[in-house]
Design an enzyme around this catalytic site. Structure first.
Site, PDB file in Angstrom:
ATOM      1  N   HIS A   6      -4.231   4.583  65.248  1.00 31.40           N
ATOM      2  CA  HIS A   6      -5.624   4.201  65.487  1.00 31.40           C
ATOM      3  C   HIS A   6      -6.147   4.847  66.765  1.00 31.40           C
ATOM      4  O   HIS A   6      -5.604   4.625  67.853  1.00 31.40           O
ATOM      5  CB  HIS A   6      -5.693   2.672  65.592  1.00 31.40           C
ATOM      6  CG  HIS A   6      -7.064   2.113  65.692  1.00 31.40           C
ATOM      7  ND1 HIS A   6      -7.385   1.106  66.580  1.00 31.40           N
ATOM      8  CD2 HIS A   6      -8.207   2.397  65.021  1.00 31.40           C
ATOM      9  CE1 HIS A   6      -8.658   0.788  66.442  1.00 31.40           C
ATOM     10  NE2 HIS A   6      -9.183   1.556  65.504  1.00 31.40           N
ATOM     11  N   ARG A   7      -7.169   5.675  66.625  1.00 33.25           N
ATOM     12  CA  ARG A   7      -7.718   6.448  67.739  1.00 33.25           C
ATOM     13  C   ARG A   7      -6.613   7.242  68.424  1.00 33.25           C
ATOM     14  O   ARG A   7      -6.609   7.426  69.648  1.00 33.25           O
ATOM     15  CB  ARG A   7      -8.473   5.552  68.721  1.00 33.25           C
ATOM     16  CG  ARG A   7      -9.563   4.726  68.043  1.00 33.25           C
ATOM     17  CD  ARG A   7     -10.334   3.853  69.003  1.00 33.25           C
ATOM     18  NE  ARG A   7     -10.995   2.763  68.271  1.00 33.25           N
ATOM     19  CZ  ARG A   7     -11.644   1.753  68.828  1.00 33.25           C
ATOM     20  NH1 ARG A   7     -11.724   1.683  70.149  1.00 33.25           N
ATOM     21  NH2 ARG A   7     -12.208   0.808  68.090  1.00 33.25           N
ATOM     22  N   GLU A  32      -6.056   8.841  63.475  1.00 32.80           N
ATOM     23  CA  GLU A  32      -7.458   8.554  63.180  1.00 32.80           C
ATOM     24  C   GLU A  32      -8.338   8.853  64.379  1.00 32.80           C
ATOM     25  O   GLU A  32      -7.950   8.581  65.527  1.00 32.80           O
ATOM     26  CB  GLU A  32      -7.608   7.080  62.786  1.00 32.80           C
ATOM     27  CG  GLU A  32      -9.013   6.642  62.445  1.00 32.80           C
ATOM     28  CD  GLU A  32      -9.711   5.892  63.572  1.00 32.80           C
ATOM     29  OE1 GLU A  32     -10.920   5.639  63.443  1.00 32.80           O
ATOM     30  OE2 GLU A  32      -9.050   5.583  64.587  1.00 32.80           O
ATOM     31  N   ASP A  34     -12.719   8.780  65.580  1.00 34.83           N
ATOM     32  CA  ASP A  34     -14.098   8.401  65.296  1.00 34.83           C
ATOM     33  C   ASP A  34     -14.993   9.578  65.671  1.00 34.83           C
ATOM     34  O   ASP A  34     -14.817  10.166  66.740  1.00 34.83           O
ATOM     35  CB  ASP A  34     -14.503   7.196  66.148  1.00 34.83           C
ATOM     36  CG  ASP A  34     -13.534   6.044  66.006  1.00 34.83           C
ATOM     37  OD1 ASP A  34     -13.581   5.373  64.970  1.00 34.83           O
ATOM     38  OD2 ASP A  34     -12.737   5.825  66.937  1.00 34.83           O
ATOM     39  N   HIS A  47     -15.538   6.708  70.028  1.00 29.49           N
ATOM     40  CA  HIS A  47     -15.831   5.527  69.221  1.00 29.49           C
ATOM     41  C   HIS A  47     -17.234   4.983  69.459  1.00 29.49           C
ATOM     42  O   HIS A  47     -17.994   4.745  68.525  1.00 29.49           O
ATOM     43  CB  HIS A  47     -14.803   4.428  69.508  1.00 29.49           C
ATOM     44  CG  HIS A  47     -15.030   3.174  68.738  1.00 29.49           C
ATOM     45  ND1 HIS A  47     -15.870   2.166  69.200  1.00 29.49           N
ATOM     46  CD2 HIS A  47     -14.561   2.761  67.538  1.00 29.49           C
ATOM     47  CE1 HIS A  47     -15.889   1.194  68.308  1.00 29.49           C
ATOM     48  NE2 HIS A  47     -15.107   1.522  67.286  1.00 29.49           N
ATOM     49  N   GLU A  99     -13.265   8.847  60.804  1.00 23.50           N
ATOM     50  CA  GLU A  99     -14.255   7.800  60.608  1.00 23.50           C
ATOM     51  C   GLU A  99     -15.637   8.334  60.959  1.00 23.50           C
ATOM     52  O   GLU A  99     -15.884   8.764  62.095  1.00 23.50           O
ATOM     53  CB  GLU A  99     -13.965   6.552  61.441  1.00 23.50           C
ATOM     54  CG  GLU A  99     -15.011   5.471  61.182  1.00 23.50           C
ATOM     55  CD  GLU A  99     -14.797   4.180  61.928  1.00 23.50           C
ATOM     56  OE1 GLU A  99     -15.777   3.404  62.054  1.00 23.50           O
ATOM     57  OE2 GLU A  99     -13.662   3.925  62.381  1.00 23.50           O
ATOM     58  N   LYS A 101     -19.090   7.690  62.017  1.00 18.32           N
ATOM     59  CA  LYS A 101     -19.742   6.572  62.701  1.00 18.32           C
ATOM     60  C   LYS A 101     -21.243   6.512  62.444  1.00 18.32           C
ATOM     61  O   LYS A 101     -21.840   5.439  62.541  1.00 18.32           O
ATOM     62  CB  LYS A 101     -19.508   6.671  64.219  1.00 18.32           C
ATOM     63  CG  LYS A 101     -18.037   6.660  64.647  1.00 18.32           C
ATOM     64  CD  LYS A 101     -17.334   5.376  64.265  1.00 18.32           C
ATOM     65  CE  LYS A 101     -17.791   4.194  65.081  1.00 18.32           C
ATOM     66  NZ  LYS A 101     -16.983   2.982  64.788  1.00 18.32           N
ATOM     67  N   ASP A 213      -2.448   0.479  66.874  1.00 17.63           N
ATOM     68  CA  ASP A 213      -2.644   1.079  68.190  1.00 17.63           C
ATOM     69  C   ASP A 213      -1.341   1.629  68.763  1.00 17.63           C
ATOM     70  O   ASP A 213      -1.376   2.404  69.718  1.00 17.63           O
ATOM     71  CB  ASP A 213      -3.208   0.043  69.163  1.00 17.63           C
ATOM     72  CG  ASP A 213      -4.616  -0.406  68.787  1.00 17.63           C
ATOM     73  OD1 ASP A 213      -5.385   0.427  68.278  1.00 17.63           O
ATOM     74  OD2 ASP A 213      -4.936  -1.597  69.004  1.00 17.63           O
TER      75      ASP A 213
END
Length: 234
Positions: A6-7, A32, A34, A47, A99, A101, A213
């Site tokens: 995640h991120r 991943e 954003d 993000h 992702e 946004k 995370d």
């Protein structure tokens, strides 16, 4: 069960930076990011709609040209990476989850992705219209609908925009949701799982993957589960 950083690896390094992606790639199947656009239309990995939380700057991302954005410190001396930089880093080394946004940015993002397509790519968004547009622009790429609110028929909603994956917030996952999604031919990949209890429950529910995370902790758990399974009889 896929592990998605995640991120990148948010618990370990400054989120959405190349440093976080490198850390995540060491343990995750996919990492991943954003994506938002700068004032001059460059997709960058961040993000929030503003740079305030994750950099030493202030103001909206779309208020910065790329040269200006690159002067900001995103943590540990890192800069906010462009999508091109992300693709160069992961090429041949890991899969990527993008992702979207902001609705309306799909064509620009798809154009950059087509220049250096990852071997494994998921396009995901909270916005159903962005998922539908992603499928029109890149029909061969799996797309996913993210949601955090209580949703009566998430599988039906996902199918209505041609999604292949649902990505519910972890507290929205139940056995019923998983079964309905699988019956509809959808993958179930929730977010964000960070404890051994979470990982154990993901295994029990038969999830297809999850975002975390700390992908290295998740990998250690997955390796332990694999080691505990008895060898097949000969």
């Amino acid at each position: 069960m896929l592990i998605i950083g995640h991120r990148g690896a948010r618990a370990l390094e400054p989120e959405n930076t190349l440093r976080a992606l490198r850390r995540g790639m060491a343990c995750a199947d996919l990492v991943e990011v954003d994506l938002r656009l700068t004032r001059d239309g460059i997709p960058v990995a961040i993000h929030d709609a503003t740079v305030d939380r994750t950099t030493d700057g202030t103001g909206p991302v779309k208020g910065y040209a790329i040269e200006e954005l690159k002067r900001l410190d995103a943590g540990e001396g890192e800069t906010i990476p462009t999508l091109h930089e992300v693709l160069d880093l992961i090429h041949g080394r890991a899969g990527l989850v993008v992702e979207i946004k902001e609705p309306g940015t799909e064509a620009v993002i798809a154009s950059v992705l087509m220049d250096l397509m990852p071997e494994r790519l998921f396009l995901v968004s909270f916005h159903p219209e962005s998922v539908a547009m992603a499928k029109r622009l890149l029909p061969g790429v799996p797309a996913g609908l993210i949601y955090s609110k209580e949703t009566v028929d998430p599988a039906g909603l996902a199918r209505s925009v041609q999604a292949d994956i649902i990505l519910p917030r972890w507290d929205r996952v139940s056995r019923e949701v998983v079964e309905q999604a699988h019956e509809a031919g959808l993958l179930v990949v929730p977010w964000t799982l960070n404890t051994e209890d979470d990982f154990r429950e993901a295994t029990r529910l038969g999830l297809d993957g999850f975002a975390t995370d700390d992908p290295c902790a998740a990998q250690q758990y997955r390796q332990g589960v694999t080691a505990e399974r008895p060898a097949p009889a000969r």
